[in-house]
Design an enzyme around this catalytic site. Structure first.
Site, PDB file in Angstrom:
ATOM      1  CB  ALA A 158      49.217  33.055  39.301  1.00 27.25           C
ATOM      2  CE1 TYR A 159      51.982  38.902  33.453  1.00 20.34           C
ATOM      3  CE2 TYR A 159      51.291  37.429  31.678  1.00 20.34           C
ATOM      4  CZ  TYR A 159      51.748  38.662  32.103  1.00 20.34           C
ATOM      5  OH  TYR A 159      51.956  39.647  31.183  1.00 20.34           O
ATOM      6  CB  SER A 160      47.046  33.299  32.370  1.00 21.20           C
ATOM      7  OG  SER A 160      46.068  33.299  31.366  1.00 21.20           O
ATOM      8  CB  SER A 162      46.782  38.788  37.234  1.00 23.28           C
ATOM      9  OG  SER A 162      47.867  38.753  36.321  1.00 23.28           O
ATOM     10  CE  LYS A 163      49.686  41.694  33.024  1.00 29.72           C
ATOM     11  NZ  LYS A 163      49.839  43.141  33.296  1.00 29.72           N
TER      12      LYS A 163
END
Length: 264
Positions: A158-160, A162-163
């Site tokens: 999820a973080y990946s 978003s970035k």
């Protein structure tokens, strides 16, 4: 080297924690006028007072960056205070999302929350400052991304995502903003030595592998070509460069600040 940031209006989101604190102080040293945008203004008020006592021209603006109307109101407040829209927008505010969860185990709510903060939040602030920058025909936007947005990472889907998405926003808007003399770039930190690294990342690895926390820190450092972990000041220095006219011919770029991991 004179970065020519004295008296420039710098809007910073997420200004008071970790990298945000270091970035804010770095611009203060350069003599910039600071607009600190934060959802929790109480958490930033101590930093604001400290800077004001040092003679820094600073305004604290309440703003939830996930709300587009609040971002527009924040820019109006900055214009009212300093007489113009920001010369530079530095998007630091963001979150980490679920850690150690596979994509299959990540809930939609968890995914949506981090994408809304890391992607939509930056879009909202960029969209709010762009009309004024375009009318003035000058401006700089520095988005703080992450190296997991340049290389995938298991357990951080999820973080990946978003970035990675923030990179798309940055590059597309850099193309649109270029004719107006506006530079838009990403500074992408890798692992940064700080509270989370020392109190969470290293202890977790140490417990998992049966090693000391210092050995865990060294193992992380060995992942990088330079054999050391980045500091918050390293990230701040990269943001200063990208915000200055020394980077006048750089736009749409990803600048990994990770000791040599994402790019090698």
């Amino acid at each position: 080297m004179d970065l020519m940031l004295n008296k420039k209006i710098i809007a910073i989101t997420g200004p008071s924690k970790g990298m945000g604190d270091a970035i804010t102080r770095a611009f203060a040293v350069e003599g910039a006028r600071l607009a600190l945008l934060a959802r929790d203004i109480e958490a930033v008020s101590v930093l604001e007072k400290e800077l004001r006592d040092q003679g820094i021209d600073v305004v604290l603006v309440a703003c939830d960056i996930t709300k587009s109307d609040q971002c527009e109101q924040a820019v109006a407040r900055i214009r009212e205070t300093f007489g113009d829209v920001p010369d530079v927008l530095v998007n630091v505010a963001g979150g980490s999302g679920p850690v150690g969860k596979s994509g299959a185990d990540t809930t939609f709510e968890e995914f949506e929350e981090i994408v809304r903060l890391n992607m939509s939040g930056c879009f909202n602030t960029m969209r709010a400052v762009m009309p004024g920058m375009m009318a003035r025909r000058s401006g700089k936007i520095v988005n703080v991304g992450g190296t997991f947005g340049m290389r995938g990472k298991a357990g951080r889907m999820a973080y990946s995502a978003s970035k990675w998405g923030l990179r798309g926003i940055t590059k597309s808007m850099a193309l649109e903003a270029g004719p107006y003399n506006i530079n838009i770039n990403i500074v992408a930190p890798g692992m940064v030595d700080g509270q989370r690294f020392r109190t969470k990342v290293c202890p977790d690895m140490a417990a998992r592998l049966g090693i000391s926390e210092e050995e865990a820190a060294q193992r992380h450092a060995e992942d990088y070509a330079l054999q050391r972990i980045s500091t918050a000041q390293d990230i701040a220095d990269a943001c200063l460069f990208m915000a200055s006219d020394r980077s006048r011919q750089i736009t749409g770029a990803d600048l990994p600040v990770d000791g040599g991991w994402a790019a090698l």
